[in-house]
Scaffold this motif. Structure first.
Motif, short mmCIF file in Angstrom:
data_model
loop_
_atom_site.label_atom_id
_atom_site.label_comp_id
_atom_site.label_asym_id
_atom_site.label_seq_id
_atom_site.Cartn_x
_atom_site.Cartn_y
_atom_site.Cartn_z
N VAL A 20 58.78 23.48 36.46
CA VAL A 20 59.63 24.70 36.39
C VAL A 20 59.96 24.72 37.83
O VAL A 20 60.87 24.16 38.56
CB VAL A 20 59.56 25.59 36.06
CG1 VAL A 20 61.19 25.83 35.65
CG2 VAL A 20 59.72 25.41 34.14
N SER A 21 59.21 25.46 38.19
CA SER A 21 59.62 25.68 39.79
C SER A 21 59.03 24.84 41.07
O SER A 21 59.94 24.72 42.16
CB SER A 21 58.14 26.26 40.11
OG SER A 21 57.66 27.88 39.63
N GLY B 141 53.86 28.25 42.64
CA GLY B 141 55.40 29.58 43.10
C GLY B 141 55.80 30.33 44.64
O GLY B 141 57.05 29.87 45.28
N ALA C 65 44.49 32.99 42.43
CA ALA C 65 45.63 33.25 41.89
C ALA C 65 46.95 31.98 41.66
O ALA C 65 47.15 31.69 42.35
CB ALA C 65 46.79 34.20 42.17
N GLU C 66 46.00 31.01 41.57
CA GLU C 66 47.01 29.42 41.36
C GLU C 66 48.45 29.37 40.95
O GLU C 66 49.47 28.69 41.10
CB GLU C 66 46.10 28.29 40.16
CG GLU C 66 44.28 28.06 40.70
CD GLU C 66 44.04 29.50 40.08
OE1 GLU C 66 44.20 30.07 39.29
OE2 GLU C 66 42.52 29.37 41.02
N GLN C 67 48.88 30.48 39.56
CA GLN C 67 49.61 30.18 39.71
C GLN C 67 50.77 31.20 40.80
O GLN C 67 52.28 30.32 40.43
CB GLN C 67 50.53 31.16 37.68
CG GLN C 67 49.57 30.79 36.84
CD GLN C 67 49.64 31.53 35.86
OE1 GLN C 67 50.57 31.79 35.36
NE2 GLN C 67 48.50 32.35 35.52
N ASN C 68 50.78 32.12 41.08
CA ASN C 68 51.42 32.67 42.25
C ASN C 68 51.65 31.82 43.50
O ASN C 68 52.40 31.62 44.45
CB ASN C 68 50.79 33.33 42.89
CG ASN C 68 51.68 34.76 43.44
OD1 ASN C 68 52.56 34.87 43.61
ND2 ASN C 68 50.31 35.25 44.85
N MET C 69 50.23 30.82 43.54
CA MET C 69 50.45 29.96 44.90
C MET C 69 51.60 29.02 44.69
O MET C 69 51.98 28.40 45.49
CB MET C 69 48.31 29.23 45.44
CG MET C 69 48.67 28.27 45.66
SD MET C 69 47.22 27.57 46.46
CE MET C 69 46.31 26.24 45.04
N TYR D 123 60.66 20.70 38.27
CA TYR D 123 62.44 20.19 38.12
C TYR D 123 63.06 21.55 39.10
O TYR D 123 64.58 20.36 39.41
CB TYR D 123 62.39 21.77 36.90
CG TYR D 123 63.97 21.67 36.55
CD1 TYR D 123 64.55 20.56 36.19
CD2 TYR D 123 64.33 22.99 35.81
CE1 TYR D 123 65.70 20.93 35.19
CE2 TYR D 123 65.41 23.22 35.15
CZ TYR D 123 66.32 22.27 34.97
OH TYR D 123 67.64 21.99 34.42
N SER D 124 63.14 22.36 40.21
CA SER D 124 63.37 22.42 40.90
C SER D 124 63.60 21.86 42.39
O SER D 124 64.07 21.85 42.74
CB SER D 124 63.24 23.71 41.66
OG SER D 124 63.16 24.99 40.32
N ASP E 275 52.71 25.08 34.05
CA ASP E 275 54.85 25.51 33.88
C ASP E 275 54.84 25.45 35.16
O ASP E 275 56.22 24.86 35.16
CB ASP E 275 53.78 26.47 33.33
CG ASP E 275 55.60 27.61 32.04
OD1 ASP E 275 56.86 26.16 32.52
OD2 ASP E 275 55.76 28.52 32.38
N GLN E 276 54.24 26.02 36.12
CA GLN E 276 55.15 26.25 37.62
C GLN E 276 55.18 25.10 38.62
O GLN E 276 56.11 24.58 38.73
CB GLN E 276 53.86 27.33 38.24
CG GLN E 276 53.92 28.68 38.05
CD GLN E 276 52.69 28.95 36.69
OE1 GLN E 276 52.15 27.59 36.89
NE2 GLN E 276 53.03 30.23 35.66
#
Lengths: 287, 321
Positions: free
Chosen positions: B103-104, B72, B66-70, B107-108, B99-100
């Protein structure tokens, strides 16, 4: 200004919610773009969070032991800005800079622009994972604060949300609370027509979460559900807030066409009249 | 810097994995800095995280596939003061979670270290799906993100120390295969600095990753005919414009070599610099806007001219202009 240590009455919180709604209408009219329905629907939840539930210091937004509030559905940020201004993070006048060049109040929230925002969001589905990370960090550091995340119902169509729901359940993140704004609308129409989410509560339970469903406009229910969630320490908690999109403005309520547009000057006038009359009713109701 | 001061490895030194240097560096920084945490998406052994996982189980988080969750979760940890490393194959991280990352993390301004392993064509038999040839391009365009491709085992180890000392997001990419050693423990390393490893006058060969060794080999083989300067660019972003321009002012001709698409990677970065500051003839050695395929690493590297011979051919071409 939110006063720490002061217990705000339900009437006081309801009046704050009404002021937040007035700010939202005024800000969006001034900005000329933005989302109306979601923010209005969540005004009661934000008033309850900023004036009763969250442990926070508006004059010290980076206070280490603050509860974390992660906004995942970034497009609803006007309600957060309005609640933060009500709580004293910045002046109410600044709300009128929403979406304008040089503002700290970007169209979608940016943590590096405005202290008090925990992260940046906009692309849906990213906030719950970050809230998981913050909850884990708190446990690693022996901190007792709670991490709250606000997600929309529509963003539960994003795959990453379910990666995070699976993860938080597996890791038993007992200091994590996901508040879902269940208003049943998204840009293309009703959620259950665009891509059904039900049975949403059962899905969360199957992933190992504590789940409650409440009326998202009942302040006592919101406060009770958050207190219950804090008491559940062996699992993450999910509070499904059943809300009315556009709540408080008659012609916006339940209408998905108000998801992503601001009121015109005339529409804003009508909305503000309705909200001011609501403010008087709140004072009578709690009198 | 003089050749002696560089303390380069002798030719023919033992082959070592860049990923092993990363794993060693990770253990070293973990002992020094309790903020370091490691997140894995089901590839713990392959990316050399198992030493950390065993030594620091309380700072190791397994997230499954789960690379997107990772990405985040790591952003959330970083925004709470941790220094998280997220590691997977480069085709997934940053391939799957761009995308993560945008932005996560970027950008953050979350202080996350993104590790893209098994990068490049040399992952071989697994085929095109697993050959990350676009990762430098998609990371290089993100504001505030550093992009680093270490040359060898020792440099990878030093890179881990350097990126923990750097406050901000960093992407590090490296391949799977064991590679020749170019540097040693004593070779100086600084994030953001390119290094002239061999001085020359006629052509500048710019390389990153395992191709630095090949570039040095090509320079040696061509030394009777061409005086080649070899510049190792481990930090692709920010590009060390000063070192590169100084070299190219002298040579006036450039070859760039990388295990990546010829578009958007190190070659793209160098061309963006030179076309605006110092237009000179350039030849790019890399994968020419095509997907890879299955095959042995050596066969694929040869097919795409990512060899000393391939670099020599490009040098001959650009030298004749």
């Amino acid at each position: 200004m939110y006063q720490e240590g002061h217990t705000y009455s339900l009437e006081a919180i309801a009046l704050r919610a009404n002021s937040i709604r007035e700010h939202i209408v005024t800000m969006l009219e001034e900005a000329g773009s933005g989302h109306s329905a979601g923010p209005l629907g969540m005004a009661d939840a934000y008033a309850a969070l900023y004036f009763r539930i969250l442990s926070h210091k508006p004059t010290h937004p980076t206070w280490e032991d603050r509860d974390r509030l992660v906004l995942s559905c970034g497009h609803t940020v006007p309600v957060r800005y309005a609640a933060m201004a009500e709580a004293g993070y910045f002046s109410r006048n600044e709300l009128l800079t929403l979406r304008k060049l040089g503002t700290r109040l970007h169209g979608h929230p940016h943590n590096r622009a405005l202290p008090g925002l925990e992260t940046s969001s906009g692309p849906l589905g990213q906030g719950l994972s970050q809230a998981c990370g913050m909850a884990i960090a708190a446990t690693m550091d022996g901190k007792s604060h709670t991490t709250y995340c606000i997600t929309s119902d529509g963003e539960h169509q994003e795959g990453q949300i379910w990666e995070a729901v699976l993860f938080a359940g597996a890791k038993k993140l007992g200091n994590l609370v996901n508040l879902i704004d269940r208003n049943y609308i998204q840009i293309d129409g009703p959620t259950e027509q665009v891509m059904p989410l039900e049975p949403l509560a059962e899905k969360y339970r199957a992933f190992g979460w504590h789940v409650v469903e409440i009326d998202g406009h009942n302040l006592q229910a919101i406060i009770d559900a958050c207190n219950d969630a804090k008491a559940v320490v062996d699992r993450p908690s999910c509070i499904i807030l059943h809300t009315i999109p556009g709540k408080g403005v008659s012609y916006m309520e339940y209408d998905f066409r108000w998801h992503g547009k601001p009121p015109t000057h005339e529409e804003a006038d009508t909305a503000l009249k309705q909200l001011r009359s609501m403010g008087e009713r709140i004072m009578t109701e709690y009198d | 810097m003089t050749k002696a001061a560089l303390h380069l490895a002798p030719v023919g030194a033992e082959l070592k994995g860049i990923r092993d240097g990363f794993g060693q560096g990770l253990l070293e920084v973990a002992a020094l800095d309790p903020r370091v945490v490691v997140l894995s998406a089901d590839l713990t052994e392959s990316i050399r995280l198992e030493g950390f996982a065993k030594t620091y189980p309380d700072r190791f988080i397994e997230l499954g596939v789960a690379e997107q969750n990772m990405a985040g979760v790591a952003a959330g940890l970083a925004l709470s003061g941790k220094v998280p490393f997220i590691a997977s194959y480069a085709v997934f991280n940053p391939g799957r979670n761009w995308d993560q990352l945008r932005v996560s993390i970027c950008y953050s301004q979350a202080n996350v270290k993104v590790i893209g392993a098994h990068a490049g064509i040399s992952v071989g038999p697994d085929g095109a799906t697993h050959q990350a040839l676009e990762d430098i391009a998609i990371t290089r365009v993100l504001p505030d993100l550093l992009v680093v491709a270490p040359t060898d085992y020792e440099e990878a180890r030093k890179v881990v120390h350097a990126i923990v000392a750097h406050e901000g997001p960093v992407y590090v990419r490296f391949g799977r295969e064991k590679t020749h050693q170019v540097t040693t423990e004593k070779t100086p390393f600084a994030l953001g600095k390119a290094q002239v490893l061999r001085a020359g006058k006629a052509v500048t060969v710019i390389a990153c990753g395992a191709q630095v060794y090949d570039a040095l080999q090509a320079a040696e083989k061509l030394k009777k005919n061409h005086s080649i300067e070899v510049v190792s660019v481990s930090t692709i972003k920010p590009l060390d414009a000063e070192t590169l321009l100084k070299s190219v002012r002298k040579t006036g001709r450039v070859v760039v070599v990388e295990e990546h698409q010829v578009t958007g990677g190190l070659g793209g970065a160098v061309c963006e610099l030179l076309s605006q500051k110092l237009p000179v003839p350039v030849r790019l050695v890399g994968v020419p806007d095509t997907f890879g395929e299955s095959g042995a690493a050596s066969e694929l590297l040869e097919k795409f001219h990512l060899t000393p011979q391939g670099i020599m051919a490009a040098v001959e071409e650009v030298a004749c202009l």
